[in-house]
Design an enzyme around this catalytic site. Structure first.
Site, PDB file in Angstrom:
ATOM      1  N   LYS A 101     -37.078  53.873  83.244  1.00 10.42           N
ATOM      2  CA  LYS A 101     -36.533  54.635  82.108  1.00 10.42           C
ATOM      3  C   LYS A 101     -36.312  53.662  80.968  1.00 10.42           C
ATOM      4  O   LYS A 101     -35.487  52.753  81.073  1.00 10.42           O
ATOM      5  CB  LYS A 101     -35.210  55.303  82.496  1.00 10.42           C
ATOM      6  CG  LYS A 101     -34.513  56.075  81.366  1.00 10.42           C
ATOM      7  CD  LYS A 101     -33.206  56.681  81.874  1.00 10.42           C
ATOM      8  CE  LYS A 101     -32.287  57.217  80.803  1.00 10.42           C
ATOM      9  NZ  LYS A 101     -32.744  58.371  80.096  1.00 10.42           N
ATOM     10  N   THR A 131     -33.742  56.719  75.745  1.00  6.07           N
ATOM     11  CA  THR A 131     -32.701  57.724  75.955  1.00  6.07           C
ATOM     12  C   THR A 131     -32.661  58.592  74.710  1.00  6.07           C
ATOM     13  O   THR A 131     -32.772  58.065  73.584  1.00  6.07           O
ATOM     14  CB  THR A 131     -31.333  57.074  76.263  1.00  6.07           C
ATOM     15  OG1 THR A 131     -30.365  58.098  76.510  1.00  6.07           O
ATOM     16  CG2 THR A 131     -30.861  56.165  75.149  1.00  6.07           C
ATOM     17  N   GLU A 187     -38.944  58.536  80.278  1.00  6.58           N
ATOM     18  CA  GLU A 187     -37.672  58.910  80.931  1.00  6.58           C
ATOM     19  C   GLU A 187     -37.842  59.010  82.444  1.00  6.58           C
ATOM     20  O   GLU A 187     -36.914  59.374  83.156  1.00  6.58           O
ATOM     21  CB  GLU A 187     -37.184  60.268  80.390  1.00  6.58           C
ATOM     22  CG  GLU A 187     -36.712  60.214  78.959  1.00  6.58           C
ATOM     23  CD  GLU A 187     -35.195  60.130  78.837  1.00  6.58           C
ATOM     24  OE1 GLU A 187     -34.531  59.814  79.830  1.00  6.58           O
ATOM     25  OE2 GLU A 187     -34.689  60.406  77.743  1.00  6.58           O
TER      26      GLU A 187
END
Ligand SMILES: CC(=O)Nc1cc[nH]c(=O)n1
Length: 104
Positions: free
Chosen positions: A20, A23, A73
């Site tokens: 990931k 954000t 993500e």
């Protein structure tokens, strides 16, 4: 200016593994700068788990989200849309914050 960032505990493993790398946040949590280093804690218990360095911040609408955002993500696009709808119900304008995890 934000001086720390929190993530839901369920994202910790993907952040630490490098799976990931972005954000998606609302306007209130978009006030970070490229190059800035931030401590990262879990949202639930405020437990520190790493430091990140901000790469860049880019506005993106819900409608503009693609498989590329989802991949960053470590999710499918359907999963990402569900997560965003849960966290930010009804919100259209988001801010993609790209980051790298600093070695501990
Ligand atoms: C608290 C928290 O984890 N918030 C968010 C919101 C959007 N994306 C994300 O990775 N984390």
């Amino acid at each position: 200016m934000l001086t720390k960032m929190t993530f839901f505990e369920r994202f910790e493993r993907d952040i630490l593994s490098g799976a990931k790398t972005i954000t998606l946040r609302d306007e209130a949590e978009s006030h970070v700068e490229p190059g800035q280093i931030l401590p990262v804690s879990t949202f639930e218990m405020d437990r520190w788990f790493c430091e990140i360095q901000i790469v860049d911040v880019t506005p993106v609408t819900l409608a503009e989200l693609t498989d590329v955002h989802a991949e960053q993500e470590n999710m499918t696009l359907a999963q990402l849309r569900n997560v965003i709808a849960e966290i930010y119900p009804g919100l259209e304008q988001l801010f993609m914050i790209r980051f790298s995890v600093l070695p501990q």
